[in-house]
Design a protein around this motif. Sequence first.
Motif, PDB file in Angstrom:
ATOM      1  N   SER A 106      35.244  39.944  47.854  1.00 17.90           N
ATOM      2  CA  SER A 106      35.775  39.000  48.843  1.00 17.90           C
ATOM      3  C   SER A 106      35.793  39.584  50.249  1.00 17.90           C
ATOM      4  O   SER A 106      36.715  39.336  51.032  1.00 17.90           O
ATOM      5  N   ASP A 107      34.791  40.411  50.587  1.00 19.33           N
ATOM      6  CA  ASP A 107      34.630  40.877  51.969  1.00 19.33           C
ATOM      7  C   ASP A 107      33.149  41.169  52.215  1.00 19.33           C
ATOM      8  O   ASP A 107      32.345  41.153  51.269  1.00 19.33           O
ATOM      9  N   GLY A 150      38.278  34.289  43.626  1.00 19.99           N
ATOM     10  CA  GLY A 150      38.650  34.745  44.960  1.00 19.99           C
ATOM     11  C   GLY A 150      39.319  33.656  45.764  1.00 19.99           C
ATOM     12  O   GLY A 150      40.077  32.838  45.240  1.00 19.99           O
TER      13      GLY A 150
END
Length: 294
Positions: A106-107, A150
Amino acid sequence: MSLTCQSSFQEQSGSGKGALYLVATPIGNLEDITFRAIRTLKECDIIAAEDTRQTRKLLTHFEISPQMLFSYHEHNKAASGPELIRYIIEGKNLALVSDAGLPAISDPGADLVKLAVEEGIPVIPIPGANAALSALIASGLPTDRFTFIGFLPRERKEIESILGAFRSSQGTLLFYESPHRVIKTLNILQDVLGNRKVALARELTKRYEEFVRGSIDECLAFLQDHPPQGEYCLVVEGASFQEEQEQLSSWWKDLTLEQHVAHYESEGLSRKDAMKKTAGDRGVSKRDVYNALI
């Protein structure tokens, strides 16, 4: 992607390249970090961080002074990614960290990993704490099969579309959510998936770590009396076997008769066999299907 083979800890003779290290950082408690992570951060020439201010606090605490602390985040990744790769190709070792937990989850770290792999750069994981998995193992829900989703999008229609794809999945579902959106998300989850069992985990590994376990209804009632605070991990019960089978058996319900037959034809069946299979799905005679389509 063409086949590659990475031997992470053998000498890369003659390549002259450095390596990309994916270093897990604490998700709350500073003691979440591993000895190996500290050593790696000390040994790498460059540290790339999502938020350099947040990372500098961590580095100061553990007395780590990199040659360069580089900003790499969602808004500058298109320009910063190739520049970081160039440093590694020139022989620098680079450690990538996120604000908390494992980078590339999630980045934008996943994009940097992709660039590194394309350039034949060794990508070496330095494992550690992860919020979603920590919430899962303490949730009391099944852990044998799960899906990490996420952060959900902001628009309700998009959320419903994503959740609809998992309505019949038996695996436990994992989400990240902010405190000001968690109630809204739970309501949508209930509308799409039903009143399933959930676990709300917040402030993981911190002093005020909290788990709330119950049905979505019960958790919503709890949040009315205890306003949400801190970032949440939502762990949601998967579909029952019966729900999964019911969903699978009626996958065609939104198709016209012609579309249903065309689906099987696209899989290589003759029109005759496609009509026969369609008739079986719908519980009607093959003649009924034939008569409806002529």
